[in-house]
Design an enzyme around this catalytic site. Structure first.
Site, PDB file in Angstrom:
ATOM      1  N   LYS A 273       0.824  -1.209   0.000  1.00  0.00           N
ATOM      2  CA  LYS A 273       0.000   0.000   0.000  1.00  0.00           C
ATOM      3  C   LYS A 273       0.858   1.260   0.000  1.00  0.00           C
ATOM      4  O   LYS A 273       0.508   2.247  -0.640  1.00  0.00           O
ATOM      5  CB  LYS A 273      -0.951   0.016   1.206  1.00  0.00           C
ATOM      6  CG  LYS A 273      -2.131  -0.933   1.041  1.00  0.00           C
ATOM      7  CD  LYS A 273      -3.244  -0.614   2.018  1.00  0.00           C
ATOM      8  CE  LYS A 273      -4.442  -1.546   1.815  1.00  0.00           C
ATOM      9  NZ  LYS A 273      -5.509  -1.299   2.774  1.00  0.00           N
TER      10      LYS A 273
ATOM     11  N   LYS B 133      -5.078 -10.201  -6.495  1.00  0.00           N
ATOM     12  CA  LYS B 133      -6.154 -10.487  -5.536  1.00  0.00           C
ATOM     13  C   LYS B 133      -7.399  -9.648  -5.851  1.00  0.00           C
ATOM     14  O   LYS B 133      -7.276  -8.483  -6.200  1.00  0.00           O
ATOM     15  CB  LYS B 133      -5.631 -10.147  -4.136  1.00  0.00           C
ATOM     16  CG  LYS B 133      -6.463 -10.638  -2.995  1.00  0.00           C
ATOM     17  CD  LYS B 133      -5.904 -10.115  -1.681  1.00  0.00           C
ATOM     18  CE  LYS B 133      -6.155  -8.625  -1.537  1.00  0.00           C
ATOM     19  NZ  LYS B 133      -5.829  -8.072  -0.221  1.00  0.00           N
TER      20      LYS B 133
ATOM     21  N   LYS C  11     -11.970  -4.856  -2.987  1.00  0.00           N
ATOM     22  CA  LYS C  11     -13.113  -3.925  -3.055  1.00  0.00           C
ATOM     23  C   LYS C  11     -12.669  -2.525  -3.437  1.00  0.00           C
ATOM     24  O   LYS C  11     -13.481  -1.700  -3.815  1.00  0.00           O
ATOM     25  CB  LYS C  11     -13.926  -3.923  -1.755  1.00  0.00           C
ATOM     26  CG  LYS C  11     -13.170  -3.692  -0.439  1.00  0.00           C
ATOM     27  CD  LYS C  11     -14.147  -3.562   0.726  1.00  0.00           C
ATOM     28  CE  LYS C  11     -13.830  -4.222   2.035  1.00  0.00           C
ATOM     29  NZ  LYS C  11     -12.531  -4.322   2.602  1.00  0.00           N
TER      30      LYS C  11
HETATM   31  P1  TYM Z   1     -10.539  -6.523   4.620  1.00  0.00           P
HETATM   32  O1  TYM Z   1     -11.607  -5.552   4.920  1.00  0.00           O
HETATM   33  O2  TYM Z   1      -9.497  -6.147   3.622  1.00  0.00           O
HETATM   34  O3  TYM Z   1     -11.166  -7.880   4.143  1.00  0.00           O
HETATM   35  C1  TYM Z   1     -12.165  -8.531   4.912  1.00  0.00           C
HETATM   36  C2  TYM Z   1     -11.927 -10.032   4.883  1.00  0.00           C
HETATM   37  O4  TYM Z   1     -11.947 -10.521   3.550  1.00  0.00           O
HETATM   38  C3  TYM Z   1     -10.763 -11.270   3.273  1.00  0.00           C
HETATM   39  N1  TYM Z   1     -10.411 -11.056   1.862  1.00  0.00           N
HETATM   40  C4  TYM Z   1     -10.345 -12.030   0.945  1.00  0.00           C
HETATM   41  N2  TYM Z   1     -10.545 -13.349   1.032  1.00  0.00           N
HETATM   42  C5  TYM Z   1     -10.413 -14.070  -0.100  1.00  0.00           C
HETATM   43  N3  TYM Z   1     -10.099 -13.522  -1.301  1.00  0.00           N
HETATM   44  C6  TYM Z   1      -9.888 -12.194  -1.433  1.00  0.00           C
HETATM   45  N4  TYM Z   1      -9.574 -11.670  -2.610  1.00  0.00           N
HETATM   46  C7  TYM Z   1     -10.017 -11.383  -0.255  1.00  0.00           C
HETATM   47  N5  TYM Z   1      -9.883 -10.062  -0.045  1.00  0.00           N
HETATM   48  C8  TYM Z   1     -10.128  -9.874   1.271  1.00  0.00           C
HETATM   49  C9  TYM Z   1      -9.725 -10.709   4.222  1.00  0.00           C
HETATM   50  O5  TYM Z   1      -8.684 -11.629   4.444  1.00  0.00           O
HETATM   51  C10 TYM Z   1     -10.551 -10.435   5.451  1.00  0.00           C
HETATM   52  O6  TYM Z   1     -10.701 -11.597   6.214  1.00  0.00           O
HETATM   53  N6  TYM Z   1      -7.302  -6.213   8.471  1.00  0.00           N
HETATM   54  C11 TYM Z   1      -8.562  -6.769   8.011  1.00  0.00           C
HETATM   55  C12 TYM Z   1      -9.725  -6.355   8.892  1.00  0.00           C
HETATM   56  C13 TYM Z   1      -9.511  -6.572  10.351  1.00  0.00           C
HETATM   57  C14 TYM Z   1      -9.586  -7.809  11.049  1.00  0.00           C
HETATM   58  C15 TYM Z   1      -9.337  -7.488  12.408  1.00  0.00           C
HETATM   59  C16 TYM Z   1      -9.825  -9.128  10.670  1.00  0.00           C
HETATM   60  C17 TYM Z   1      -9.230  -5.614  11.263  1.00  0.00           C
HETATM   61  N7  TYM Z   1      -9.133  -6.160  12.496  1.00  0.00           N
HETATM   62  C18 TYM Z   1      -9.327  -8.485  13.382  1.00  0.00           C
HETATM   63  C19 TYM Z   1      -9.812 -10.109  11.656  1.00  0.00           C
HETATM   64  C20 TYM Z   1      -9.554  -9.785  12.990  1.00  0.00           C
HETATM   65  C21 TYM Z   1      -8.850  -6.298   6.603  1.00  0.00           C
HETATM   66  O7  TYM Z   1      -8.296  -5.337   6.131  1.00  0.00           O
HETATM   67  O8  TYM Z   1      -9.831  -6.990   5.962  1.00  0.00           O
END
Ligand code: TYM
Length: 330
Positions: free
Chosen positions: A111, A197, A200
């Protein structure tokens, strides 16, 4: 009962990648675990957000959790900024985390390379995630593959904290969490570039299907997904990343095995396969969208979130007090 915690950033509408990699597991696990599902709006502001959009996306994401099957009677659904312990614990975590560990995080490197100027929060984002997880004494964290490194950081932190402040690994103050990703589908790829990947925040809208996309749009996006010229439907991530990604999506969305799907389409072309895949995706998303629309109009959502924040605050403040005591604040 064991605890689970997970979160999604309200930085846009979730995609089928978020759903398959993480959110689908939220509903499957809520029956066997004490579950906490958080809308992590504090994480979202590590990059610039329009305030009105952030407010809207935050509420919308909470509604989506419920629309896709999270039951507020079983699980606690809440918004991160409504539980002050997250920011408070994150500060302690930051102060106990070596800078080098944060600079090594792939997500930070990716990023920050893309942006001219980055906020300090982009670097200290993982300690906030560590705080999220430890505050609930979490046993299991259902997330996609891209969060594995952050989970490793959390595990290292728990070990370090427990060692330093209790001297005993077993009777630690904090619970050691485990990473939990689906066998297939932990990393769903972009429909336009199967080596990237699905995200969103992708500028190319055709790269992802969002959970709120119109059925017609879903059909269009899947039909124009990049595949290859061989015309053969088989699972081979190395040589056929596009088709393999579509097979993974098909399998996750239908609950059928990849082998079973490959057999069915052995003599079919990509056209027929994509058409059926779009139908499968629509059959899952359409009823979800109907529930979502209803929730967004009702005041029920606000009651659920108020109750969720209350329950989350109770658990989180208990752990926070233990951490404060250990550190010397109390
Ligand atoms: P975020 O918002 O980017 O994504 C949410 C969840 O979706 C999963 N994910 C994917 N899984 C499969 N294929 C993909 N292309 C894909 N893109 C995203 C992510 O792995 C995630 O599980 N840091 C985290 C949010 C967070 C969090 C936490 C998660 C903050 N605190 C504590 C668990 C526990 C994030 O940016 O997810």
């Amino acid at each position: 009962t064991k605890r689970i915690f997970s979160g999604v950033q309200p930085s846009g509408t979730p995609t089928i990648g978020n759903y398959i990699g993480a959110m689908k597991q939220f509903t499957e696990l809520q029956n066997d675990f004490d579950a906490y599902y958080c809308v992590v709006n504090e994480h979202a502001i590590t990059v610039a957000q329009d305030p009105a959009e952030l407010r809207k996306n935050t509420r919308s994401l909470a509604a989506l959790y419920i629309a896709l099957g999270v039951d507020p009677e079983k699980a606690t659904i809440f918004i991160q900024s409504q539980v002050p312990a997250h920011a408070q614990a994150a500060w302690m975590v930051q102060c106990l985390t070596p800078l080098g560990e944060l600079e090594r995080m792939t997500q930070f490197k990716d990023k920050s390379a893309k942006q001219g100027s980055v906020s300090a929060g982009l670097l200290t984002y993982p300690p906030l995630m560590v705080a999220d997880i430890i505050l609930y004494q979490t046993d299991l964290v259902p997330v996609g593959d891209d969060q594995k490194q952050h989970l490793e950081l959390t595990r290292n932190f728990v070990e370090r904290f427990n060692n330093r402040f209790t001297g005993k690994k077993e009777e630690g103050i904090l619970t050691m969490p485990e990473f939990y990703a689906p066998k297939e589908g932990g990393r769903i790829m972009s429909l336009q570039d199967p080596l990237k990947k699905m995200s969103k925040s992708d500028e190319n809208q055709k790269g992802f299907v969002s959970l709120l996309d119109d059925p017609k749009v879903i059909m269009k996006k899947i039909k124009s997904a990049v595949t290859d010229s061989s015309g053969e439907i088989s699972y081979d991530k190395e040589n056929k990343p596009g088709v393999s990604n579509l097979l993974t999506i098909y399998s996750s969305m239908s609950g059928r095995s990849i082998d079973d799907i490959v057999n069915e389409y052995a003599d079919a072309g990509y056209g027929k396969f994509k058409q059926d895949l779009a139908d499968v995706v629509i059959s899952v998303l359409e009823p979800m969208q109907a529930r979502y629309d209803k929730l967004m109009e009702s005041s029920e959502l606000d009651d659920i979130l108020a109750d969720g924040a209350k329950r989350a605050n109770e658990v989180a403040s208990e752990t926070l007090a233990k951490m404060e005591k250990a550190i010397g604040f109390r």
